[in-house]
Write a protein that holds these residues in place. Structure first.
Motif, short mmCIF file in Angstrom:
data_model
loop_
_atom_site.label_atom_id
_atom_site.label_comp_id
_atom_site.label_asym_id
_atom_site.label_seq_id
_atom_site.Cartn_x
_atom_site.Cartn_y
_atom_site.Cartn_z
N MET A 1 5.37 -8.67 14.15
CA MET A 1 4.19 -8.17 14.82
C MET A 1 3.28 -7.54 13.78
SD MET A 1 3.93 -5.30 17.85
CE MET A 1 4.98 -6.21 18.92
N SER A 2 2.07 -8.06 13.70
CA SER A 2 1.12 -7.57 12.71
C SER A 2 -0.09 -6.95 13.41
CB SER A 2 0.67 -8.74 11.82
OG SER A 2 -0.37 -8.33 10.98
N VAL A 3 -0.26 -5.65 13.22
CA VAL A 3 -1.41 -4.93 13.77
C VAL A 3 -2.04 -4.16 12.62
CG1 VAL A 3 -2.19 -3.17 15.38
CG2 VAL A 3 -0.30 -4.67 16.01
N ARG A 4 -3.33 -4.35 12.45
CA ARG A 4 -4.01 -3.59 11.41
C ARG A 4 -5.33 -3.06 11.93
NH1 ARG A 4 -5.81 -7.83 6.76
NH2 ARG A 4 -7.50 -8.83 7.88
N VAL A 5 -5.89 -2.12 11.21
CA VAL A 5 -7.13 -1.46 11.58
C VAL A 5 -8.17 -1.74 10.49
CG1 VAL A 5 -8.22 0.77 12.02
CG2 VAL A 5 -5.88 0.36 12.79
N ARG A 6 -9.37 -2.10 10.94
CA ARG A 6 -10.47 -2.34 10.00
C ARG A 6 -11.76 -1.85 10.61
NH1 ARG A 6 -11.34 -7.89 8.34
NH2 ARG A 6 -12.23 -6.95 6.51
N ASP A 15 -7.01 -13.90 7.98
CA ASP A 15 -5.74 -13.45 8.55
C ASP A 15 -5.91 -12.34 9.60
OD1 ASP A 15 -6.56 -11.57 6.69
OD2 ASP A 15 -4.56 -11.20 5.91
N ASP A 16 -7.13 -12.13 10.10
CA ASP A 16 -7.38 -11.10 11.11
C ASP A 16 -6.70 -11.40 12.43
OD1 ASP A 16 -8.87 -9.44 9.50
OD2 ASP A 16 -10.81 -10.00 10.37
N GLY A 17 -6.55 -12.65 12.77
CA GLY A 17 -6.00 -13.00 14.07
C GLY A 17 -6.99 -12.63 15.17
#
Length: 116
Positions: A1-6, A15-17
């Motif tokens: 599970m990949s969650v990131r903040v930008r 690769d933002d999804g």
């Protein structure tokens, strides 16, 4: 599970999804087509009162985080949080915010809650 903040003002990355805007207000000076937002989930943003309290410098980030997490237990917010969690289970999710310090914003709180 990949969650990131930008920051929403940064150009999209391959690769933002799924790109999810989690601010209550649309970011100033940003055209909707330039934002490349897949979903805008206003109900995941902190309440106006909490946002104003935090930005006025009346409390710590830790207190803001606790109050915001309490707000996220409301049925609508909890349902949206589950929906984003499910999307993150299928692929990368990028939480977008206009906050100047994304790492100390509501988006960072959401990301922490969404990660296993």
């Amino acid at each position: 599970m990949s969650v990131r903040v930008r920051r929403v003002y940064e150009p999209p990355q391959p690769d933002d999804g799924v790109r999810v805007l989690v601010d209550r207000l649309w970011p100033r000076g940003l055209a909707k087509d330039a934002a490349h937002v897949d979903e805008w989930l206003k109900a995941l943003a902190p309440s106006t009162g909490l946002r104003r309290w935090y930005h006025a410098g009346e409390g710590s980030y830790e207190e803001f985080r606790a109050r915001y997490e309490a707000e996220l237990t409301a049925p609508e917010a909890a349902g949206l949080l589950d929906r984003v969690r499910e999307a993150a289970g299928r692929g990368p999710v990028t939480l977008l915010t206009a906050a100047r310090e994304p790492g100390r914003s509501h988006a960072a709180v959401l990301a922490r809650l969404l990660r296993p």
